[in-house]
Design a protein around this motif. Structure first.
Motif, PDB file in Angstrom:
ATOM      1  N   LEU A  28       0.838  -1.206   0.000  1.00 43.61           N
ATOM      2  CA  LEU A  28       0.000   0.000   0.000  1.00 43.61           C
ATOM      3  C   LEU A  28       0.872   1.254   0.000  1.00 43.61           C
ATOM      4  N   LEU A  29       1.917   1.268   0.806  1.00 48.67           N
ATOM      5  CA  LEU A  29       2.819   2.427   0.864  1.00 48.67           C
ATOM      6  C   LEU A  29       3.587   2.597  -0.442  1.00 48.67           C
ATOM      7  N   VAL A  30       3.930   1.491  -1.087  1.00 47.01           N
ATOM      8  CA  VAL A  30       4.624   1.573  -2.373  1.00 47.01           C
ATOM      9  C   VAL A  30       3.743   2.267  -3.410  1.00 47.01           C
ATOM     10  N   PHE A  31       2.473   1.907  -3.443  1.00 50.64           N
ATOM     11  CA  PHE A  31       1.561   2.570  -4.383  1.00 50.64           C
ATOM     12  C   PHE A  31       1.415   4.052  -4.047  1.00 50.64           C
ATOM     13  N   ALA A  32       1.309   4.358  -2.763  1.00 48.88           N
ATOM     14  CA  ALA A  32       1.176   5.756  -2.362  1.00 48.88           C
ATOM     15  C   ALA A  32       2.414   6.560  -2.751  1.00 48.88           C
ATOM     16  N   SER A  33       3.571   5.906  -2.781  1.00 44.91           N
ATOM     17  CA  SER A  33       4.811   6.613  -3.130  1.00 44.91           C
ATOM     18  C   SER A  33       4.828   7.071  -4.584  1.00 44.91           C
ATOM     19  N   THR A  34       4.005   6.473  -5.424  1.00 44.47           N
ATOM     20  CA  THR A  34       3.965   6.856  -6.841  1.00 44.47           C
ATOM     21  C   THR A  34       3.117   8.100  -7.067  1.00 44.47           C
ATOM     22  N   GLY A  35       2.331   8.506  -6.067  1.00 43.71           N
ATOM     23  CA  GLY A  35       1.397   9.597  -6.262  1.00 43.71           C
ATOM     24  C   GLY A  35       0.033   9.117  -6.702  1.00 43.71           C
ATOM     25  N   MET A  36      -0.166   7.819  -6.820  1.00 43.12           N
ATOM     26  CA  MET A  36      -1.465   7.267  -7.186  1.00 43.12           C
ATOM     27  C   MET A  36      -2.502   7.678  -6.145  1.00 43.12           C
ATOM     28  N   SER A  37      -3.670   8.061  -6.582  1.00 46.38           N
ATOM     29  CA  SER A  37      -4.698   8.505  -5.646  1.00 46.38           C
ATOM     30  C   SER A  37      -5.166   7.337  -4.785  1.00 46.38           C
TER      31      SER A  37
END
Length: 337
Positions: free
Chosen positions: A135-144
């Protein structure tokens, strides 16, 4: 609207006979520039992928106001024809706002660092740790946060050492290895969570999953079937470690977890001791030794009881007659009152 106004409106729209598009006159020039570039570069102008639009802006540098006007034109044409506006994706926003992109890059590195530090084994800490790390990896991309919750298992793939995530709107996020070290923690984080989902495909329930996270074993990954590819990638986990089937996390819960991990106030999951299956003591019913004469004694007891209770029917009949006599007497007394 008068006939003159309707005629003027028709003249303000430009009809593209090849694609059936009606382009408002104020967007005609910017859209034509984009459409011509797409034709030359062999890209689809509509629906345009966010990567295509970002590449177009990169190859056509201009003042920020001009780029925003171009984006408005491209977004408007897409919206007018029922497609999501590609200019509102994170890929394009980072390309236009370098200050914002730099800030998000710093935040992204911190999120990945937090993800790497989370536990991967133990029950239930390893289960929460593996999910939260991805989840944190996805958030690191800027994905909403909304797009994170909409991801399905089919939306992720490995392209060599690069993890590629594609949102339902078609925006593609590539998590590539570090150019200096060649390390890409996102790949390992994804594989560990995919291992959990593969294990649950084969062994639904938490009992065996507890032992797997305490003493991990090799998991053979088969191609996903039709139902599995549509399953949510990230799902809620209750305090007992149960993962509801086909249920996605909410954007609010994703947001809360990201902020909690960033602030250092994420929930602490106590690792419970799980006894290995070989050491579990199974209760075995002791063997019963029957008296060889139990059948004869049982038969004698039933015969004796039959003789004792043989007159019981006559006794009940006598009690019933006495009760009827008392009832008739009571009725007679009541009638004399």
């Amino acid at each position: 609207m008068t006939s003159t106004d309707r005629e003027a409106s028709r003249h303000n729209d430009v009809h593209d006979s090849d694609r059936g598009l009606r382009i408002p006159a104020r967007y005609r020039h910017d859209w034509a520039l984009f459409a011509d570039w797409c034709a030359a570069a062999d890209h689809r102008p509509i629906p345009a992928a966010p990567d295509t639009l970002a590449l177009f802006l990169h190859e056509h540098p201009a003042a920020p106001a001009t780029q925003r006007r171009r984006l408005s034109a491209i977004n408007a044409v897409h919206t007018r024809h029922g497609y999501p506006p590609p200019g509102r994706t994170e890929t394009v926003r980072r390309h236009l706002d370098t200050t914002r992109a730099s800030r998000l890059d710093r935040l992204g590195r911190l999120l990945v660092q937090r993800a790497v530090e989370l536990p991967t084994t133990g029950w239930p800490s390893g289960l929460f740790g593996r999910r939260d790390a991805l989840l944190l990896v996805f958030a690191s991309t800027g994905m909403s946060f909304a797009d994170i919750t909409r991801l399905r298992r089919r939306d992720l793939r490995l392209d060599g050492d690069t993890l590629v995530a594609t949102t339902p709107t078609g925006e593609r996020f590539r998590l590539a290895p570090d150019p200096e070290t060649g390390d890409n923690p996102a790949v390992g984080i994804y594989r560990r969570w995919a291992e959990i989902q593969t294990f649950l495909d084969e062994y639904p329930g938490t009992h065996l999953l507890r032992h797997h996270l305490t003493d991990p074993t090799a998991i053979i990954s088969d191609p996903l079937d039709v139902e599995q590819v549509r399953q949510p990638l990230l799902c809620p986990i209750d305090r007992w470690g149960h993962l509801p089937h086909a249920e996605s996390m909410t954007p609010q819960s994703v947001s809360a977890l990201v902020r909690a991990h960033l602030s250092g106030r994420a929930p602490t999951r106590t690792t419970m001791q799980v006894a290995p299956p070989d050491s579990v003591e199974l209760w075995v019913e002791p063997e019963a030794v029957l008296d060889p004469s139990y059948y004869d004694r049982g038969t004698a007891a039933r015969r004796r009881d039959h003789e004792i209770l043989e007159d019981l029917g006559d006794l009940f009949d006598e009690i019933e007659q006495q009760a009827d006599t008392l009832l008739q007497g009571l009725i007679g007394v009541l009638e004399e009152l």
